[in-house]
Design a protein around this motif. Sequence first.
Motif, PDB file in Angstrom:
ATOM      1  N   ALA A   1      30.588  53.971  27.198  1.00  0.00           N
ATOM      2  CA  ALA A   1      29.392  53.451  27.857  1.00  0.00           C
ATOM      3  C   ALA A   1      28.868  52.267  27.053  1.00  0.00           C
ATOM      4  CB  ALA A   1      28.332  54.536  27.943  1.00  0.00           C
ATOM      5  N   GLY A   2      28.291  51.293  27.749  1.00  0.00           N
ATOM      6  CA  GLY A   2      27.728  50.128  27.074  1.00  0.00           C
ATOM      7  C   GLY A   2      28.161  48.833  27.723  1.00  0.00           C
ATOM      8  N   SER A   3      27.958  47.752  26.988  1.00  0.00           N
ATOM      9  CA  SER A   3      28.269  46.412  27.488  1.00  0.00           C
ATOM     10  C   SER A   3      29.639  45.984  26.986  1.00  0.00           C
ATOM     11  CB  SER A   3      27.207  45.422  27.013  1.00  0.00           C
ATOM     12  OG  SER A   3      25.956  45.789  27.535  1.00  0.00           O
ATOM     13  N   HIS A   4      30.388  45.335  27.868  1.00  0.00           N
ATOM     14  CA  HIS A   4      31.749  44.897  27.548  1.00  0.00           C
ATOM     15  C   HIS A   4      31.949  43.472  28.047  1.00  0.00           C
ATOM     16  CE1 HIS A   4      32.956  49.049  26.603  1.00  0.00           C
ATOM     17  NE2 HIS A   4      32.149  49.373  27.597  1.00  0.00           N
ATOM     18  N   SER A   5      32.833  42.740  27.376  1.00  0.00           N
ATOM     19  CA  SER A   5      33.202  41.385  27.797  1.00  0.00           C
ATOM     20  C   SER A   5      34.708  41.229  27.679  1.00  0.00           C
ATOM     21  CB  SER A   5      32.525  40.324  26.929  1.00  0.00           C
ATOM     22  OG  SER A   5      31.141  40.332  27.130  1.00  0.00           O
ATOM     23  N   LEU A   6      35.293  40.577  28.674  1.00  0.00           N
ATOM     24  CA  LEU A   6      36.720  40.285  28.680  1.00  0.00           C
ATOM     25  C   LEU A   6      36.905  38.799  28.939  1.00  0.00           C
ATOM     26  CD1 LEU A   6      37.831  43.212  31.003  1.00  0.00           C
ATOM     27  CD2 LEU A   6      38.113  43.116  28.535  1.00  0.00           C
ATOM     28  N   VAL A   7      37.926  38.221  28.327  1.00  0.00           N
ATOM     29  CA  VAL A   7      38.232  36.802  28.551  1.00  0.00           C
ATOM     30  C   VAL A   7      39.462  36.715  29.438  1.00  0.00           C
ATOM     31  CG1 VAL A   7      38.925  34.633  27.471  1.00  0.00           C
ATOM     32  CG2 VAL A   7      37.203  36.090  26.368  1.00  0.00           C
ATOM     33  N   TRP A   8      39.354  35.920  30.506  1.00  0.00           N
ATOM     34  CA  TRP A   8      40.499  35.670  31.369  1.00  0.00           C
ATOM     35  C   TRP A   8      41.024  34.276  31.083  1.00  0.00           C
ATOM     36  CZ3 TRP A   8      40.877  33.469  36.835  1.00  0.00           C
ATOM     37  CH2 TRP A   8      42.186  33.621  37.333  1.00  0.00           C
ATOM     38  N   ASP A   9      42.292  34.191  30.708  1.00  0.00           N
ATOM     39  CA  ASP A   9      42.968  32.911  30.493  1.00  0.00           C
ATOM     40  C   ASP A   9      43.740  32.586  31.758  1.00  0.00           C
ATOM     41  OD1 ASP A   9      44.524  30.744  29.820  1.00  0.00           O
ATOM     42  OD2 ASP A   9      45.190  31.576  27.913  1.00  0.00           O
ATOM     43  N   ALA A  10      43.247  31.604  32.503  1.00  0.00           N
ATOM     44  CA  ALA A  10      43.834  31.254  33.795  1.00  0.00           C
ATOM     45  C   ALA A  10      44.731  30.025  33.701  1.00  0.00           C
ATOM     46  CB  ALA A  10      42.714  31.016  34.805  1.00  0.00           C
ATOM     47  N   SER A  11      45.222  29.711  32.510  1.00  0.00           N
ATOM     48  CA  SER A  11      46.029  28.496  32.347  1.00  0.00           C
ATOM     49  C   SER A  11      47.319  28.535  33.157  1.00  0.00           C
ATOM     50  CB  SER A  11      46.322  28.238  30.864  1.00  0.00           C
ATOM     51  OG  SER A  11      46.920  29.362  30.275  1.00  0.00           O
ATOM     52  N   ALA A  12      47.790  29.731  33.529  1.00  0.00           N
ATOM     53  CA  ALA A  12      49.027  29.843  34.317  1.00  0.00           C
ATOM     54  C   ALA A  12      48.770  29.798  35.829  1.00  0.00           C
ATOM     55  CB  ALA A  12      49.743  31.140  33.962  1.00  0.00           C
ATOM     56  N   PHE A  13      47.504  29.657  36.216  1.00  0.00           N
ATOM     57  CA  PHE A  13      47.151  29.690  37.640  1.00  0.00           C
ATOM     58  C   PHE A  13      46.648  28.332  38.108  1.00  0.00           C
ATOM     59  CE2 PHE A  13      46.709  33.971  35.958  1.00  0.00           C
ATOM     60  CZ  PHE A  13      47.487  34.689  36.853  1.00  0.00           C
ATOM     61  N   SER A  14      46.756  28.091  39.409  1.00  0.00           N
ATOM     62  CA  SER A  14      46.319  26.805  39.956  1.00  0.00           C
ATOM     63  C   SER A  14      44.808  26.801  40.192  1.00  0.00           C
ATOM     64  CB  SER A  14      47.065  26.501  41.259  1.00  0.00           C
ATOM     65  OG  SER A  14      46.840  27.537  42.189  1.00  0.00           O
ATOM     66  N   ALA A  15      44.263  25.599  40.275  1.00  0.00           N
ATOM     67  CA  ALA A  15      42.833  25.439  40.518  1.00  0.00           C
ATOM     68  C   ALA A  15      42.457  26.081  41.848  1.00  0.00           C
ATOM     69  CB  ALA A  15      42.472  23.956  40.530  1.00  0.00           C
ATOM     70  N   GLY A  16      41.247  26.601  41.912  1.00  0.00           N
ATOM     71  CA  GLY A  16      40.789  27.193  43.161  1.00  0.00           C
ATOM     72  C   GLY A  16      39.760  28.276  42.937  1.00  0.00           C
ATOM     73  N   VAL A  17      39.444  28.978  44.011  1.00  0.00           N
ATOM     74  CA  VAL A  17      38.474  30.060  43.964  1.00  0.00           C
ATOM     75  C   VAL A  17      39.195  31.387  43.759  1.00  0.00           C
ATOM     76  CG1 VAL A  17      36.733  31.316  45.308  1.00  0.00           C
ATOM     77  CG2 VAL A  17      36.843  28.812  45.425  1.00  0.00           C
ATOM     78  N   TYR A  18      38.671  32.187  42.855  1.00  0.00           N
ATOM     79  CA  TYR A  18      39.208  33.504  42.562  1.00  0.00           C
ATOM     80  C   TYR A  18      38.065  34.517  42.600  1.00  0.00           C
ATOM     81  CZ  TYR A  18      43.402  31.083  41.065  1.00  0.00           C
ATOM     82  OH  TYR A  18      44.527  30.313  41.041  1.00  0.00           O
ATOM     83  N   PHE A  19      38.428  35.771  42.690  1.00  0.00           N
ATOM     84  CA  PHE A  19      37.446  36.847  42.684  1.00  0.00           C
ATOM     85  C   PHE A  19      37.825  37.853  41.614  1.00  0.00           C
ATOM     86  CE2 PHE A  19      37.608  35.080  46.904  1.00  0.00           C
ATOM     87  CZ  PHE A  19      36.267  34.924  47.230  1.00  0.00           C
ATOM     88  N   TYR A  20      36.825  38.440  40.967  1.00  0.00           N
ATOM     89  CA  TYR A  20      37.110  39.541  40.042  1.00  0.00           C
ATOM     90  C   TYR A  20      36.313  40.758  40.473  1.00  0.00           C
ATOM     91  CZ  TYR A  20      32.823  37.907  37.636  1.00  0.00           C
ATOM     92  OH  TYR A  20      31.541  37.504  37.328  1.00  0.00           O
ATOM     93  N   THR A  21      36.965  41.920  40.366  1.00  0.00           N
ATOM     94  CA  THR A  21      36.352  43.189  40.751  1.00  0.00           C
ATOM     95  C   THR A  21      36.338  44.120  39.552  1.00  0.00           C
ATOM     96  OG1 THR A  21      37.098  42.969  43.041  1.00  0.00           O
ATOM     97  CG2 THR A  21      36.502  45.179  42.303  1.00  0.00           C
ATOM     98  N   VAL A  22      35.162  44.654  39.263  1.00  0.00           N
ATOM     99  CA  VAL A  22      35.004  45.641  38.206  1.00  0.00           C
ATOM    100  C   VAL A  22      34.726  46.978  38.884  1.00  0.00           C
ATOM    101  CG1 VAL A  22      33.689  46.318  36.153  1.00  0.00           C
ATOM    102  CG2 VAL A  22      34.055  43.881  36.648  1.00  0.00           C
ATOM    103  N   LYS A  23      35.519  47.992  38.530  1.00  0.00           N
ATOM    104  CA  LYS A  23      35.344  49.336  39.098  1.00  0.00           C
ATOM    105  C   LYS A  23      35.173  50.340  37.975  1.00  0.00           C
ATOM    106  CE  LYS A  23      38.298  48.494  43.107  1.00  0.00           C
ATOM    107  NZ  LYS A  23      39.535  48.874  43.788  1.00  0.00           N
ATOM    108  N   SER A  24      34.185  51.243  38.153  1.00  0.00           N
ATOM    109  CA  SER A  24      33.951  52.301  37.176  1.00  0.00           C
ATOM    110  C   SER A  24      33.147  53.418  37.808  1.00  0.00           C
ATOM    111  CB  SER A  24      33.191  51.744  35.971  1.00  0.00           C
ATOM    112  OG  SER A  24      32.800  52.781  35.104  1.00  0.00           O
ATOM    113  N   ASP A  25      33.630  54.638  37.679  1.00  0.00           N
ATOM    114  CA  ASP A  25      32.866  55.834  38.061  1.00  0.00           C
ATOM    115  C   ASP A  25      32.273  55.746  39.468  1.00  0.00           C
ATOM    116  OD1 ASP A  25      31.806  58.376  37.603  1.00  0.00           O
ATOM    117  OD2 ASP A  25      29.908  57.549  36.887  1.00  0.00           O
ATOM    118  N   GLY A  26      33.086  55.338  40.421  1.00  0.00           N
ATOM    119  CA  GLY A  26      32.623  55.259  41.803  1.00  0.00           C
ATOM    120  C   GLY A  26      31.847  54.000  42.129  1.00  0.00           C
ATOM    121  N   HIS A  27      31.631  53.138  41.150  1.00  0.00           N
ATOM    122  CA  HIS A  27      30.934  51.864  41.378  1.00  0.00           C
ATOM    123  C   HIS A  27      31.969  50.747  41.444  1.00  0.00           C
ATOM    124  CE1 HIS A  27      27.023  53.651  40.525  1.00  0.00           C
ATOM    125  NE2 HIS A  27      27.579  54.232  39.456  1.00  0.00           N
TER     126      HIS A  27
END
Length: 95
Positions: A59-85
Amino acid sequence: MSVGNDAPAAFSVAQNTPNPFNPTTTISFSIADAGNVSVEVFNIAGQKIDTLADGYMAAGSHSLVWDASAFSAGVYFYTVKSDGHSKTMKMTLLK
């Protein structure tokens, strides 16, 4: 008033920073209870293109770094899932 409990009271997902970004961005979120957490990145077509986390977190606050250097420019989405949320946020990669 709770004493000795630094865990957040609720599940929350922050907007990634910076946004727009190139090539890395930080995704921050908080979970109220320890448990399995998944953080996945999807392209504009809804296809999963990366998994940043998939496992047990305290439990608590977390941070992750995404390195997208292998992906092309554009719009992306990220989904965080935990405990039914679940929460999905939009981010923009510039090249």
